[in-house]
Design a protein around this motif. Structure first.
Motif, mmCIF file in Angstrom:
data_model
loop_
_atom_site.group_PDB
_atom_site.id
_atom_site.type_symbol
_atom_site.label_atom_id
_atom_site.label_comp_id
_atom_site.label_asym_id
_atom_site.label_seq_id
_atom_site.Cartn_x
_atom_site.Cartn_y
_atom_site.Cartn_z
ATOM 1 N N TYR A 53 0.843 -1.211 0.000
ATOM 2 C CA TYR A 53 0.000 0.000 0.000
ATOM 3 C C TYR A 53 0.870 1.249 0.000
ATOM 4 O O TYR A 53 0.659 2.168 -0.805
ATOM 5 N N PHE A 59 -5.909 1.960 2.663
ATOM 6 C CA PHE A 59 -7.070 2.658 2.113
ATOM 7 C C PHE A 59 -7.103 2.613 0.589
ATOM 8 O O PHE A 59 -7.070 3.631 -0.093
ATOM 9 N N HIS A 114 -17.382 2.618 -14.780
ATOM 10 C CA HIS A 114 -16.051 3.237 -14.786
ATOM 11 C C HIS A 114 -15.430 2.847 -13.453
ATOM 12 O O HIS A 114 -15.858 3.312 -12.408
ATOM 13 N N MET A 115 -14.491 1.908 -13.507
ATOM 14 C CA MET A 115 -13.951 1.348 -12.273
ATOM 15 C C MET A 115 -12.434 1.402 -12.275
ATOM 16 O O MET A 115 -11.805 0.891 -13.186
ATOM 17 N N GLY A 116 -11.885 2.057 -11.261
ATOM 18 C CA GLY A 116 -10.435 2.108 -11.140
ATOM 19 C C GLY A 116 -9.957 3.499 -10.788
ATOM 20 O O GLY A 116 -10.736 4.337 -10.318
ATOM 21 N N TRP A 117 -8.666 3.731 -11.040
ATOM 22 C CA TRP A 117 -8.038 4.998 -10.656
ATOM 23 C C TRP A 117 -8.003 5.938 -11.850
ATOM 24 O O TRP A 117 -7.633 5.537 -12.946
ATOM 25 N N ASN A 118 -8.388 7.180 -11.598
ATOM 26 C CA ASN A 118 -8.372 8.154 -12.682
ATOM 27 C C ASN A 118 -8.031 9.528 -12.122
ATOM 28 O O ASN A 118 -8.249 9.810 -10.944
ATOM 29 N N GLU A 119 -7.506 10.371 -13.023
ATOM 30 C CA GLU A 119 -7.021 11.679 -12.610
ATOM 31 C C GLU A 119 -8.177 12.644 -12.344
ATOM 32 O O GLU A 119 -9.143 12.690 -13.107
ATOM 33 N N GLU A 129 -4.522 10.876 -8.640
ATOM 34 C CA GLU A 129 -5.613 10.002 -9.065
ATOM 35 C C GLU A 129 -6.414 9.515 -7.871
ATOM 36 O O GLU A 129 -5.870 9.297 -6.793
ATOM 37 N N TYR A 170 -9.912 6.820 -6.643
ATOM 38 C CA TYR A 170 -10.574 5.569 -7.016
ATOM 39 C C TYR A 170 -12.062 5.806 -7.292
ATOM 40 O O TYR A 170 -12.784 6.369 -6.472
ATOM 41 N N VAL A 218 -15.810 4.027 -8.791
ATOM 42 C CA VAL A 218 -16.587 2.873 -9.255
ATOM 43 C C VAL A 218 -18.045 3.327 -9.355
ATOM 44 O O VAL A 218 -18.727 3.506 -8.373
ATOM 45 N N ASP A 255 -11.516 12.584 -17.035
ATOM 46 C CA ASP A 255 -11.673 12.170 -18.427
ATOM 47 C C ASP A 255 -11.937 10.667 -18.518
ATOM 48 O O ASP A 255 -11.114 9.852 -18.105
ATOM 49 N N TYR A 256 -13.114 10.320 -19.044
ATOM 50 C CA TYR A 256 -13.392 8.924 -19.372
ATOM 51 C C TYR A 256 -14.041 8.959 -20.750
ATOM 52 O O TYR A 256 -15.248 9.067 -20.863
ATOM 53 N N LYS A 282 -11.173 5.273 -0.325
ATOM 54 C CA LYS A 282 -10.463 4.167 -0.989
ATOM 55 C C LYS A 282 -9.343 4.693 -1.880
ATOM 56 O O LYS A 282 -8.847 3.982 -2.748
ATOM 57 N N ALA A 289 -6.230 5.999 -1.166
ATOM 58 C CA ALA A 289 -4.877 6.076 -0.607
ATOM 59 C C ALA A 289 -4.608 7.462 0.014
ATOM 60 O O ALA A 289 -5.520 8.095 0.545
#
Lengths: 258, 205
Positions: A40, A74, B118-123, B141, B143, B145, B163-164, B186, B188
């Motif tokens: 992490y 997290f 739209h699932m995941g990390w994005n700016e 970025e 998280y 979902v 942006d997606y 979620k 970080a």
């Protein structure tokens, strides 16, 4: 633009981290909570815990592990291994898991996917499939079949058909784990991954066979995967999560650098 | 005390754990009177728009939330908790709280390559400075979902975009209310920074 994800998978047995080669010969290699924290802090995108505890009376140990990890890590946390019912999924969710992986139990009773999707939301239910290369036949037109019970039992179910059925039943993501490639460090099964990634409209996580950073690059480009799952290559210290992500970023992929 | 709105008996533990990690004391709340006395409120997302609105109304939490927001209490909406602050959602064709004029749309089906959710990390690109978004750097970025996204009527309500296959609004705000499409709990270190900012925000922009 969505980033490609690097996901670490920790196999946990009786509360300890284990790693297998071709699903046999498992050895314990450390404390899962400490490993989770290390990855992490190094920029991992997502964490998967797979409970391979054999005896059911020790399963509650897993809930403790999940809870300990969830209070300091997290990022999305996904847990699987032995999930047979909505009640199992709910217990793990309350302990702190975001996503639930179903595998063998879903093959034996596919309605489990629908039930979990209904109870915890499609985006939180991951269908994890263990796949073995096989002769192409009328029953197995894709040339790949689903195996269960840690790779020990052939089901005669076609892998591509099962991926499509899983999506249709409400799985929000697929983990495609190649038993042929698992533990070999020779690279992911690109043909299998690409075939499934092209056929479904949900994210595909490639699993099994990663040994070098180049393998992640291949499966995220040629293999069409949305995420690459790593295990032994980071558990044994050959590479760090940060190194892998930096490599992929430098090769031109969209990657989150922490 | 921060109250985490528990309107559908959902799994809100990850929000509470993240609050604890940044030193923000937080409790779950399903009672409108208790909600009215909150120092600050987090409105997380659980389930779908239709059932969320039903639960809020059944418990009288929709009116309490409106009063809390009008009284100047800092409120953070997350994901579905943000989406129901607009006027209408395409999800279950639902009339929502109308705190911020606008609609919630589904990602286009006519783009065959676009995976939904739209699932995941994005700016997250900030288009309007805000105290809760302070210290978030270009390139950071978060998280995500989700299958639906907010479209506020007034561009002044748009705080950040993502942006997606085209930009969509990922953070909205008005006075003492801020809402994010992404999940800070979620996301970080940058997500925790956002929560820490919210913990000390006085509701003024």
């Amino acid at each position: 633009m969505l980033s490609k994800r690097v996901i670490a998978c920790l196999d946990v047995r009786n509360g300890n981290l284990a790693k297998s080669v071709k699903f046999v010969d498992t050895k314990d290699i450390g404390d899962p909570v400490a490993k989770a924290r290390e990855y992490y802090l190094d920029g991992l995108d997502e964490l998967v815990f797979y409970d391979i505890t054999a005896s059911s009376d020790k399963r509650n140990i897993m809930l403790d592990v999940v809870e300990a990890v969830a209070s300091e890590v997290f990022i999305p946390l996904s847990v699987g291994g032995g999930v047979r019912s909505v009640a199992d999924a709910t217990d793990l969710r309350l302990a702190g898991a975001e996503k639930i992986n179903v595998n063998s139990a879903a093959v034996q009773r596919p309605e489990l996917i629908n039930e979990c999707a209904e109870a915890i939301g499609n985006q939180n239910i991951v269908l994890s499939m263990d796949v073995l290369r096989t002769e192409v036949s009328a029953a197995l037109p894709s040339g790949y079949q689903i195996v269960i019970n840690g790779g020990r039992t052939n089901t005669g179910r076609d892998a591509l058909a099962w991926a499509l059925e899983g999506e249709q039943r409400g799985a929000g993501e697929l983990v495609v784990n190649s038993i042929d490639a698992d533990g070999t460090k020779d690279g992911y099964e690109l043909t299998l991954t690409a075939m499934i990634a092209r056929a479904v409209r949900i994210p595909v996580i490639a699993s099994g066979g990663a040994g070098k950073p180049e393998h992640l690059y291949q499966v995220l480009t040629e293999g069409g995967a949305d995420a690459a799952l790593v295990a032994s290559m980071v558990h044994y210290g050959d590479y760090t999560v940060g190194e892998l992500k930096r490599y992929l970023h430098d090769r031109g992929l969209k990657i989150r650098l922490g | 005390m921060t109250l985490i709105l528990d309107y559908e008996a959902g799994n809100l533990a990850s929000v509470k754990r993240a609050c604890a990690h940044v030193g923000m004391a937080a409790e779950y709340c399903a009672d409108p009177d208790q909600l009215r006395r909150a120092e600050r409120v987090i409105f997380p997302g659980v389930g779908a728009a239709g059932s969320a609105m039903q639960s809020l109304r059944a418990r009288g939490l929709d009116e309490a939330l409106r009063e809390v927001i009008n009284s100047g209490t800092p409120v953070l909406g997350i994901c579905l908790g943000m989406q129901v602050s607009l006027t209408h959602s395409e999800e279950n064709d639902t009339a929502t709280l109308d705190l911020i004029p606008g609609v919630v749309r589904r990602f286009a089906f006519d783009q065959p390559d676009l995976k939904v959710p739209h699932m995941g990390w994005n700016e997250v690109r900030i288009v309007q400075e805000h105290p809760v978004l302070a210290d978030i750097q270009p390139g950071d970025e978060f998280y995500f979902v989700h299958s639906y996204f907010p479209k506020p009527q007034d561009s002044k309500a748009v705080l950040a975009v993502t942006d997606y296959e085209g930009d969509f609004t990922c953070a909205i705000g008005k006075d003492n209310y801020i809402g994010t499409q992404f999940h800070p709990e979620k996301s970080a270190q940058v997500g925790l920074r956002l929560l820490a900012n919210f913990a000390t925000w006085n509701g003024q922009c």
